[in-house]
Enzyme design. Structure first.
Site, PDB file in Angstrom:
ATOM      1  N   HIS A 517       0.818  -1.210   0.000  1.00  0.00           N
ATOM      2  CA  HIS A 517       0.000   0.000   0.000  1.00  0.00           C
ATOM      3  C   HIS A 517       0.852   1.261   0.000  1.00  0.00           C
ATOM      4  O   HIS A 517       1.146   1.822   1.040  1.00  0.00           O
ATOM      5  CB  HIS A 517      -0.944  -0.010   1.198  1.00  0.00           C
ATOM      6  CG  HIS A 517      -1.797  -1.244   1.224  1.00  0.00           C
ATOM      7  ND1 HIS A 517      -2.036  -1.963   2.368  1.00  0.00           N
ATOM      8  CD2 HIS A 517      -2.441  -1.896   0.239  1.00  0.00           C
ATOM      9  CE1 HIS A 517      -2.806  -3.004   2.078  1.00  0.00           C
ATOM     10  NE2 HIS A 517      -3.064  -2.986   0.796  1.00  0.00           N
TER      11      HIS A 517
HETATM   12  C1  LIG Z   1      -2.277  -8.017  -3.972  1.00  0.00           C
HETATM   13  C2  LIG Z   1      -3.061  -6.851  -3.466  1.00  0.00           C
HETATM   14  C3  LIG Z   1      -3.939  -6.995  -2.397  1.00  0.00           C
HETATM   15  C4  LIG Z   1      -4.681  -5.900  -1.934  1.00  0.00           C
HETATM   16  N1  LIG Z   1      -5.548  -6.087  -0.917  1.00  0.00           N
HETATM   17  C5  LIG Z   1      -6.262  -5.025  -0.449  1.00  0.00           C
HETATM   18  C6  LIG Z   1      -7.202  -5.172   0.600  1.00  0.00           C
HETATM   19  O1  LIG Z   1      -7.398  -6.253   1.148  1.00  0.00           O
HETATM   20  N2  LIG Z   1      -7.895  -4.081   1.012  1.00  0.00           N
HETATM   21  C7  LIG Z   1      -7.695  -2.858   0.451  1.00  0.00           C
HETATM   22  O2  LIG Z   1      -8.327  -1.905   0.886  1.00  0.00           O
HETATM   23  N3  LIG Z   1      -6.820  -2.712  -0.566  1.00  0.00           N
HETATM   24  C8  LIG Z   1      -6.104  -3.751  -1.022  1.00  0.00           C
HETATM   25  N4  LIG Z   1      -5.224  -3.584  -2.047  1.00  0.00           N
HETATM   26  C9  LIG Z   1      -5.095  -2.277  -2.643  1.00  0.00           C
HETATM   27  C10 LIG Z   1      -6.194  -2.049  -3.663  1.00  0.00           C
HETATM   28  O3  LIG Z   1      -6.196  -3.063  -4.609  1.00  0.00           O
HETATM   29  C11 LIG Z   1      -5.983  -0.713  -4.311  1.00  0.00           C
HETATM   30  O4  LIG Z   1      -5.938   0.268  -3.312  1.00  0.00           O
HETATM   31  C12 LIG Z   1      -7.118  -0.325  -5.239  1.00  0.00           C
HETATM   32  O5  LIG Z   1      -7.531  -1.378  -6.037  1.00  0.00           O
HETATM   33  C13 LIG Z   1      -6.667   0.848  -6.056  1.00  0.00           C
HETATM   34  O6  LIG Z   1      -7.700   1.280  -6.895  1.00  0.00           O
HETATM   35  P1  LIG Z   1      -7.427   2.421  -7.959  1.00  0.00           P
HETATM   36  O7  LIG Z   1      -8.678   2.589  -8.685  1.00  0.00           O
HETATM   37  O8  LIG Z   1      -6.826   3.595  -7.266  1.00  0.00           O
HETATM   38  O9  LIG Z   1      -6.265   1.866  -8.851  1.00  0.00           O
HETATM   39  P2  LIG Z   1      -6.173   0.521  -9.713  1.00  0.00           P
HETATM   40  O10 LIG Z   1      -7.128  -0.480  -9.276  1.00  0.00           O
HETATM   41  O11 LIG Z   1      -4.739   0.143  -9.752  1.00  0.00           O
HETATM   42  O12 LIG Z   1      -6.638   0.987 -11.145  1.00  0.00           O
HETATM   43  C14 LIG Z   1      -5.865   1.804 -11.940  1.00  0.00           C
HETATM   44  C15 LIG Z   1      -6.027   1.368 -13.363  1.00  0.00           C
HETATM   45  O13 LIG Z   1      -5.387   2.330 -14.176  1.00  0.00           O
HETATM   46  C16 LIG Z   1      -4.756   1.697 -15.248  1.00  0.00           C
HETATM   47  N5  LIG Z   1      -3.690   2.564 -15.714  1.00  0.00           N
HETATM   48  C17 LIG Z   1      -2.533   2.863 -15.091  1.00  0.00           C
HETATM   49  N6  LIG Z   1      -1.816   3.700 -15.822  1.00  0.00           N
HETATM   50  C18 LIG Z   1      -2.522   3.965 -16.924  1.00  0.00           C
HETATM   51  C19 LIG Z   1      -2.289   4.779 -18.073  1.00  0.00           C
HETATM   52  N7  LIG Z   1      -1.167   5.487 -18.195  1.00  0.00           N
HETATM   53  N8  LIG Z   1      -3.229   4.805 -19.033  1.00  0.00           N
HETATM   54  C20 LIG Z   1      -4.378   4.085 -18.909  1.00  0.00           C
HETATM   55  N9  LIG Z   1      -4.639   3.303 -17.857  1.00  0.00           N
HETATM   56  C21 LIG Z   1      -3.726   3.248 -16.875  1.00  0.00           C
HETATM   57  C22 LIG Z   1      -4.261   0.398 -14.668  1.00  0.00           C
HETATM   58  O14 LIG Z   1      -4.071  -0.577 -15.674  1.00  0.00           O
HETATM   59  C23 LIG Z   1      -5.362   0.035 -13.687  1.00  0.00           C
HETATM   60  O15 LIG Z   1      -6.303  -0.840 -14.243  1.00  0.00           O
HETATM   61  C24 LIG Z   1      -4.495  -4.663  -2.536  1.00  0.00           C
HETATM   62  C25 LIG Z   1      -3.616  -4.521  -3.601  1.00  0.00           C
HETATM   63  C26 LIG Z   1      -2.908  -5.591  -4.078  1.00  0.00           C
HETATM   64  C27 LIG Z   1      -1.983  -5.412  -5.234  1.00  0.00           C
END
Ligand SMILES: Cc1cc2nc3c(=O)[nH]c(=O)nc-3n(C[C@H](O)[C@H](O)[C@H](O)COP(=O)(O)OP(=O)(O)OC[C@H]3O[C@@H](n4cnc5c(N)ncnc54)[C@H](O)[C@@H]3O)c2cc1C
Ligand code: SF4
Lengths: 592, 239
Positions: A517
């Site tokens: 995180h």
């Molecule tokens: C293994 C693992 C376990 C986790 N477990 C937990 C948990 O139990 N509880 C919890 O609260 N959180 C957990 N997390 C964290 C959680 O997954 C993230 O905080 C959350 O999913 C982030 O959401 P987001 O929408 O900010 O980003 P993301 O879900 O990362 O989405 C961002 C998206 O943007 C896309 N992207 C990136 N750059 C570009 C670009 N230049 N152009 C176009 N698209 C792009 C990516 O491909 C991605 O699909 C975990 C994370 C991991 C990796």
């Protein structure tokens, strides 16, 4: 640049939790929205049905659902005197890379942060005074409070189908939940998950010590459920192929299961997959963005014009896109000026490895968030006087589904790592070994920051993010303190061997065990000199750019981040719809 | 960045079959779905002679290594019989072996321990160079190949590699090589038999892991009890 797509009301960069929740709100309000996602489309019935999902080598060991470092990684160094080098292999930087983002393969621990976490500066000043803060520590209020976000947490829990038990309902403590949580208006939409031998042992052990255990709010549906968007979820079967895997049962809370099916029915929504946004384009005066530039699958460059640009590309990517788009002033650690990349931090982890004499834990049965925790040493839930630090950790055990390859080093200390002695020890430990995990708060430091690497580039030739990070004194003291607590609990659980660990006792490194995180770098706040975004996650500098994700957090809580980034996304969506659409300017005025 | 480097990495990515497949690029008006399709793991077809990457000699050495790391004993069959060398051979012929997901651009400079591996080698290259280095060491020290050593000598060599006391020369980093051998042998022993190792689910039977099962609602209430669940694998028995 020849290829231009038709202009839209809003373009969303990245379709994880943040992007899909924002898209759902904006399209429901009637806006024309295009989301651009770097990864491919993923579909439950073809990409992770039970007959594809149950494959540890593919999804866990080989990380087949994550962003390959080959496409983009970060460079890393512990301090400014070193030369950063690229993190070449799978590491703690586990970024999503498909429609659904990390929300497809996450573990699903679905926390609300504590009221303290949003106002650490005010709370600390009031309770302890400034002397509680160690040198160089960055501690600042977010400009948004727990009470502001409560309705949006509630909405997210209902969309995601979170299973849990309230601890404080309308100001009153409720039996069985977390008595330290901020007050909630409503119960969780679903009851907690089933308990296991492991969670029972922790519950009994921590109660003996006078602590207050409770089931962790879980993004796994404990029962069949229909969410407010009309999407149905199936009951979790405790398959244990959860963290790093998709869910073949429509049971794990994910954008794919909970939001995207509804979103895809709307004619004012389009997703461009396999397309990577390079940067936002700015108007000549630099005060507004005109859209984004992206590369499609065939590496053809396109422009997507839009009135509103939303970066929801995950914390690291958001910071990188801001830097590449030249939005906001980059942080300079020498002069301590500038904001983009400043206030980067991580999650400070400690805990204890436990080995029982003769248990039958059956830990292959489980779910990503089948977990029990105590919050007695989290946030500001205990008296920090004389301790020399602020913050704390959630202390938990988790039955997330032990897997044979991943667990192979989980043997008592001193055991050889191969040969017959290892086989014997591992066979015993597979049923008897487990761990207590302290998921700690983190505060950033003047010397910890993100910027663009001067040398290493991605496959498109754009600079990688350079991470300059190590644990600071505040966080090291916190980790030591909570490590001792984990050891006490482990002993009270009756484990034969209890071995404390503390990630912050050594230098930070992307391959060392901790959590994934990462936070900050484009933080929200009340003062443009110390924040990139105002309280609505709107850029102070370019008013039609909004940035969603953990990049907004000035400090990390002793929890996983996602419910908070989701609640903040919904909060920002409301501000866009109710204020920005009619104002088209900064939603917070800066007093000169 | 060198133009050539960039091209080869883009090609590696394009060829990387276990990286998500590119599909519909503009998606609207419902969810795209292809009937009858499933995103199955890529399994390289064996070459003539049954091997996908290794030479026979390399294959034999990999088997001997696997048998020391996971010896046959009262708990299970050994790594060789379990098919670890076959597993590794197939892995090295695929995306994993060619390092398709590794960041391989820019200068390779040795860094701090925290910065992790900066090796330009792919896993397949590391195995090939590593096996040459192991045999060269064995020839120099014992005038034999690794396969010809007795078990105690083989263990001694492996312990030396693991602890860093033994250096196999400049072509490979000995510790990195050891860690890769150990990781791949364990993977071969514990991964689903569909990948060529874990014969008859021997490792799962050893530790009591039920394999590719997806529903434990009927047994989750049997807390602390020994559950004797017969394991199952992804191998499609209807074919
Ligand atoms: C293994 C693992 C376990 C986790 N477990 C937990 C948990 O139990 N509880 C919890 O609260 N959180 C957990 N997390 C964290 C959680 O997954 C993230 O905080 C959350 O999913 C982030 O959401 P987001 O929408 O900010 O980003 P993301 O879900 O990362 O989405 C961002 C998206 O943007 C896309 N992207 C990136 N750059 C570009 C670009 N230049 N152009 C176009 N698209 C792009 C990516 O491909 C991605 O699909 C975990 C994370 C991991 C990796
Ligand atoms: S444990 Fe539950 S939520 Fe997780 S993948 Fe299995 S069925 Fe889905």
């Amino acid at each position: 640049m020849a290829n231009v797509r038709p202009k839209v009301d809003a373009v969303i960069v990245g379709l994880g939790w943040c992007g899909s929740l924002m898209a759902e709100e904006l399209t429901r309000a009637g806006l024309n929205v295009v989301a651009i996602e770097r990864g491919p489309w993923f579909e439950t019935s073809t990409d992770f049905p039970p007959s594809v999902d149950t494959d540890e080598l593919r999804w866990d060991t080989r990380r087949s659902m994550l962003l390959p470092p080959a496409i983009e990684t970060t460079t890393f160094r512990n301090n400014r005197s070193q030369t950063a080098l690229p993190t070449r292999d799978w590491s703690l930087n586990e970024l999503g890379y498909n429609v659904g983002g990390s929300g497809t393969h996450w573990a699903g621990m679905a926390w609300r942060f504590l009221p303290f976490d949003f106002e650490p500066y005010s709370y600390t000043l009031k309770r302890y005074g400034k002397q509680q803060l160690t040198d160089g520590l960055i501690v600042q209020d977010w400009g948004v409070t727990y009470d502001d976000l409560e309705p949006f947490y509630d909405r997210f829990e209902k969309i995601a189908g979170v299973s849990g038990k309230a601890g404080v309902l309308n100001g009153k403590q409720v039996e069985g939940g977390n008595i330290f949580e901020g007050s909630r208006k409503n119960e969780f939409p679903l009851p907690p998950l089933a308990t296991t031998r492991l969670t029972d042992l922790f519950t009994e052990g921590s109660k003996k010590l006078g602590l207050h255990p409770f089931m962790v709010p879980a993004g796994q549906a404990s029962q069949a459920y229909t969410n407010p968007l009309g999407v149905r979820m199936g009951p979790c079967t405790y398959c244990g192929y959860c963290l790093y895997y998709g869910c073949g049962n429509f049971s794990k809370s994910s954008p794919n299961a909970c939001v995207i099916p509804a979103l895809m029915q709307r004619s004012n929504f389009t997703v461009l997959t396999d397309s990577a946004v390079l940067r936002a384009t700015l108007a000549e005066d630099g005060k507004t963005a005109t859209g984004v530039t992206y590369l499609d699958r065939n590496r053809k460059e396109w422009h997507q014009p839009a009135d509103i640009v939303i970066f929801s590309a995950f914390q690291m990517q958001n910071v990188r896109l801001l830097l590449l788009s030249k939005i906001g002033k980059p942080y300079d650690p020498a002069s301590r000026s500038g904001v983009v990349g400043r206030a980067y931090s991580f999650q400070t982890v400690s805990g204890a490895n436990l080995f029982f004499e003769d248990e039958q834990l059956n830990q292959y049965i489980g779910a990503g968030a089948l977990s029990v925790q105590v919050d007695d040493y989290n946030g500001d839930n205990f008296d920090h006087r004389g301790k020399g630090f602020i913050g704390g950790a959630g202390i938990l055990v988790v039955a997330r589904g032990a897997r044979p390859i991943g667990n192979a080093d989980a043997v008592p200390p001193g055991t050889p790592r191969w040969g017959s002695d290892w086989k014997k020890a591992y066979t015993h430990a597979f049923q008897n070994g487990t761990f207590i995990f302290n998921q700690g708060t983190s505060f950033s430091h003047d010397e910890c920051y993100l910027d663009l690497d001067p040398e290493y580039k991605d496959a498109n030739g754009d600079p990688l993010i350079r991470v300059t990070f190590d644990y600071n004194e505040n966080d090291r003291r916190m980790a030591r303190f909570t490590e001792d607590k984990a050891v006490e609990i482990g002993k009270a659980m009756g484990a034969k061997i209890v071995n404390g660990f503390d990630s912050a006792a050594t230098n930070y490194g992307p391959y060392l065990p901790a959590s994934d995180h990462t936070i900050g770098g484009a933080v929200m706040g009340t003062d443009p000199k110390t924040s990139v975004l105002n309280r609505y996650q709107q850029s102070w500098d370019v008013h039609n750019v909004f940035v969603l994700g953990a990049s907004s957090f000035p400090n990390n809580a002793g929890y996983n981040p996602t419910s908070t980034i989701a609640a903040l996304s919904l909060w920002t969506a409301k501000a866009i719809i109710e204020q920005y659409l009619s104002k088209r300017g900064p939603l917070v005025e800066v007093s000169a | 960045m060198q133009r050539r480097e960039f091209l080869s990495s883009a090609l590696a990515l394009a060829a990387a079959s276990t990286l998500p497949a590119a599909r519909a690029e503009v998606v609207s008006g419902g969810q795209p779905w292809e009937p009858g399709q499933a995103n199955l793991p890529a399994l390289p077809a064996p070459r003539q002679g049954g091997l996908a990457y290794f030479t026979q000699a390399e294959f034999d050495t990999a088997g001997a290594l696997a048998d020391r790391l996971i010896p046959a004993d009262e708990l299970s069959i050994g790594g060789k019989e379990a098919g670890c060398a076959t597993f590794i051979d197939r892995q090295l012929a695929g995306d994993y072996g060619r390092g398709a997901t590794l960041y391989r651009l820019g200068r390779f400079v040795k860094g701090t321990p925290e910065q992790g591996t900066q090796s330009p080698l792919t896993p397949a290259e590391r195995w090939r160079k590593g096996l040459v280095a192991i045999d060269a060491y064995c020839q120099k020290t014992f005038s034999k190949t690794f396969v010809q050593l007795d078990g105690a000598q083989q263990d001694e060599l492996l312990r030396g590699m693991e602890s860093g006391k033994l250096e196999l020369g400049s072509e490979v980093e000995t510790r990195e090589l050891f860690e890769q051998i150990l990781a791949n042998v364990r993977e071969g022993f514990f991964a689903d038999p569909i990948y060529g190792g874990n014969k008859d689910m021997a490792s799962w039977k050893m530790i009591g892991f039920p394999g590719a099962r997806y529903d434990f609602r009927d047994v989750i209430g049997k807390k602390g009890q020994k559950l004797t669940i017969i394991p199952t694998s992804l191998i499609d028995n209807t074919l």
